[in-house]
Design a protein around this motif. Sequence first.
Motif, short mmCIF file in Angstrom:
data_model
loop_
_atom_site.label_atom_id
_atom_site.label_comp_id
_atom_site.label_asym_id
_atom_site.label_seq_id
_atom_site.Cartn_x
_atom_site.Cartn_y
_atom_site.Cartn_z
N THR A 1 0.83 -1.21 0.00
CA THR A 1 0.00 0.00 0.00
C THR A 1 0.86 1.25 0.00
N GLY A 2 1.92 1.24 0.82
CA GLY A 2 2.80 2.40 0.88
C GLY A 2 3.48 2.66 -0.45
N MET A 3 4.00 1.61 -1.08
CA MET A 3 4.67 1.77 -2.38
C MET A 3 3.70 2.25 -3.45
N LEU A 4 2.44 1.75 -3.38
CA LEU A 4 1.45 2.17 -4.35
C LEU A 4 1.11 3.65 -4.19
N LEU A 5 0.86 4.08 -2.95
CA LEU A 5 0.53 5.48 -2.72
C LEU A 5 1.69 6.40 -3.09
N LEU A 6 2.90 5.99 -2.72
CA LEU A 6 4.08 6.79 -3.05
C LEU A 6 4.28 6.86 -4.56
N GLY A 7 4.09 5.72 -5.24
CA GLY A 7 4.24 5.70 -6.68
C GLY A 7 3.20 6.55 -7.39
N LEU A 8 1.95 6.46 -6.94
CA LEU A 8 0.90 7.29 -7.56
C LEU A 8 1.16 8.76 -7.34
N ALA B 1 4.67 -1.31 -12.69
CA ALA B 1 4.09 -0.49 -13.75
C ALA B 1 3.97 0.97 -13.32
N VAL B 2 3.53 1.19 -12.11
CA VAL B 2 3.40 2.57 -11.61
C VAL B 2 4.76 3.25 -11.55
N TRP B 3 5.74 2.55 -10.97
CA TRP B 3 7.06 3.16 -10.84
C TRP B 3 7.77 3.27 -12.19
N GLY B 4 7.51 2.34 -13.10
CA GLY B 4 8.05 2.48 -14.44
C GLY B 4 7.50 3.70 -15.15
N ALA B 5 6.20 3.94 -14.98
CA ALA B 5 5.58 5.13 -15.56
C ALA B 5 6.22 6.39 -15.00
N ALA B 6 6.44 6.40 -13.69
CA ALA B 6 7.06 7.57 -13.06
C ALA B 6 8.49 7.78 -13.54
N LEU B 7 9.25 6.68 -13.66
CA LEU B 7 10.64 6.79 -14.08
C LEU B 7 10.78 7.32 -15.50
N LEU B 8 10.01 6.77 -16.44
CA LEU B 8 10.14 7.20 -17.83
C LEU B 8 9.65 8.64 -18.01
N THR B 9 8.53 8.96 -17.42
CA THR B 9 8.03 10.33 -17.52
C THR B 9 8.99 11.31 -16.84
N GLY B 10 9.56 10.87 -15.72
CA GLY B 10 10.55 11.71 -15.05
C GLY B 10 11.79 11.92 -15.91
N ALA B 11 12.26 10.85 -16.58
CA ALA B 11 13.42 10.99 -17.46
C ALA B 11 13.13 11.96 -18.60
N ASP B 12 11.94 11.87 -19.17
CA ASP B 12 11.57 12.79 -20.24
C ASP B 12 11.44 14.22 -19.71
N THR B 13 10.95 14.37 -18.50
CA THR B 13 10.85 15.70 -17.90
C THR B 13 12.23 16.31 -17.69
N ILE B 14 13.17 15.49 -17.22
CA ILE B 14 14.55 15.96 -17.05
C ILE B 14 15.12 16.43 -18.39
N ALA B 15 14.87 15.65 -19.45
CA ALA B 15 15.36 16.02 -20.77
C ALA B 15 14.77 17.34 -21.24
N ARG B 16 13.51 17.58 -20.92
CA ARG B 16 12.85 18.80 -21.40
C ARG B 16 13.21 20.03 -20.57
N ILE B 17 13.69 19.81 -19.35
CA ILE B 17 14.12 20.96 -18.55
C ILE B 17 15.26 21.70 -19.23
N PHE B 18 16.09 20.94 -19.98
CA PHE B 18 17.26 21.53 -20.61
C PHE B 18 17.05 21.79 -22.10
N VAL B 19 15.80 21.79 -22.55
CA VAL B 19 15.53 21.90 -23.98
C VAL B 19 16.01 23.23 -24.55
N ASN B 20 15.91 24.31 -23.77
CA ASN B 20 16.35 25.63 -24.27
C ASN B 20 17.86 25.71 -24.40
#
Length: 694
Positions: free
Chosen positions: A26-33, A300-319
């Motif tokens: 439950t804790g991992m699920l809530l933290l992941g969400l 699946a939840v943590w994989g979604a967070a990791l990939l979206t987070g990686a893409d977010t990191i990439a876009r922070i430096f887009v400029n």
Amino acid sequence: MGIFNRNLIPSQPEQAAGTGTGLRTTGMLLLGLAAVLGISFISLTQGLAHISLTTVLQAITAPQDLPDHHLIRGVRMPRTVIGLLSGAALAAAGVLMQTVTRNPLASESTLGVNAGAYLAVVCGMLFWPVMQGHYSLLFAVIGGTAAALAVHALAGGSKGTPLRIALSGMIVTLILSSVTSALVLLNEQTTQGIFLWGSGSLVQNDWDGVVFAWPWVAAGLLAAMLFSRQLDMLLLSEDTARSLGQRVGLARSAAMAAAVLLACVTVSVVGPIGFIGLVAPHLVRLTGITKHAGLVPLAAVWGAALLTGADTIARIFVNSYGELPAGAITAMIGGPWLIWLAMRVSRRIEGGPTTSMAAGGRLRWGAFRLWVVLFSLLLLAVWTLSLMSGTLQIPFTEVIAVLSGGGEEMYRQILLEFRLPRLLTAGLAGIALAVSGSLLQSAVRNPLGDPHIVGVTSGAGAGALFLMILLPQLPASWVPVGAVIGGIAAAALVYAVSWKRGLNPTILTLVGIAVAAASAALINLMIIHAKLAVAPALAWMAGSTYGRGWAEVLQLAPALVLLLPLAWWLGRRVDLLAFGDESAAGVGLHVRNTRLYTGIIAVLLASIAAASVGSVGFIGLLAPHAARLLTGSNHRQNMVLAALIGGVLLAAADWVGRIVIMPKELPAGIVTALLGAPYLLFLMWRSSRTTKMK
């Protein structure tokens, strides 16, 4: 489908499935969400146009006819959602692959699924564009499945170990990637923009990708959760599982098919993205959750967070750096994770029989001197043909005349200013890579060791490219310095991590694979940042002798004159390493120091070669094997013969690359991969048969 190793994931499902496990789940699920929600909102604010969180909330809850709202709902939201779907799919695929293989190193990357799916999609794009447009997933599934089966067979089937799987996956990936690069280079106009997608990009211009992917991802996740009990039983021994009514072969085949499908869905939409399927499942398992009813959805939840987070990191430096691929960011994150995982795996496999794999032959097929004469003549013949061949054919008599100091002025200019320095660069680099491979295979006591596989070539390439792109004010003479620094840094990291385990060959190789992946990702990022065209970028990554001159010859020749005698001097010590650490130490050899000295010379040779010709693979793997097959286990004889074979291979690859599709050229590194693939596949197949018979 009985696949790979059965000993590295706990053989029993989680024992304490009580209140503590439920709370952790439950804790991992809530933290992941919470992580998914927070990262998703941050993702929607990042990009070339700065958009506040308030605007994002308004666009979601009360959309208006405003440019920012259209941008969020039409471009950024599809990108974020596809990141969530792809991350969840890759993580679930990783769980299934690790369960079926009972191998903690299994993932869509290490089993070659990404590379196979990517090649199939590119083939569809080039040869069957109409079909590929409608059946891209079918192409990806065919390619991914074929690659996974090839890795399974080459790794030794059910007797495959983590090291063999990782090496087999990397070798299959190298071969498939070389074919893909060749196709892209030969069809540059048709494949415009594919480099960014091929590095794993979540860029979406509409909702089509999401609409296509979500039913497949949802179905795969639902099936995995519905059959979680059957997946749990796959962790039991086969006899126990069968006594409980489990149809083990059918369950494994179905689970692997679902894993390949989930991975291929992502490749067909966002390109090949690695390491999510490796990191996310282990992140969840660290909390003690091993039952699939909790493991699959949490991964699946943590994989979604990791990939979206990686893409977010990439876009922070887009400029500052431009559009960076999420796949390169995940590789940068996944490399250290693989190193850590290799250290954990080593505790269970250290000292086992899989630390040294007999992949080559031990027969002497002829006298050593005879083979030296034959390959010297072959080297001379290849070099002569290379000088004669090209857009302008030069007669043999004119080649001899020019090399003797005479000849016509036009021929002299072509030969002495263009063909001869390029030929010498290829030949000397081939010699350096072959000797480096011979030393590394002895140092890590693994006949599948190679400067490319253990990360040296990629590290050297990253160092050279760093100076070329990020410090352009430095003169060109600094490029080899950058390559040597990069190669040494990569090797130092590999050796430093492996040192506490006595430079265990398994750990050394696995850590090298991780460093190679991270270095390749760094090269991708620099190429994209520099906005290099697809052709030169791929040529650099594959290894090319195009445009090489006397400057490269003058940086290779002194290095070989200095380092080759040292490699020869280490001959007897290197021979003793083949008997194992304990036996070698028993006769007075300082094993660690010998490995260290051998590795330093190998790293310097590979780094200088990479500075001259880029990231050429396979030479350091194939040439020592061929030499060992012909002469036996004497290091000095192997080194001499491997050097000749390496010179022949890279010079021949350069020659073939120049003439096979004139006026276009194929990079020499791609040609070596394509020419060496049949022998390499035979080598792995023979090794797998040896493993099965033990």
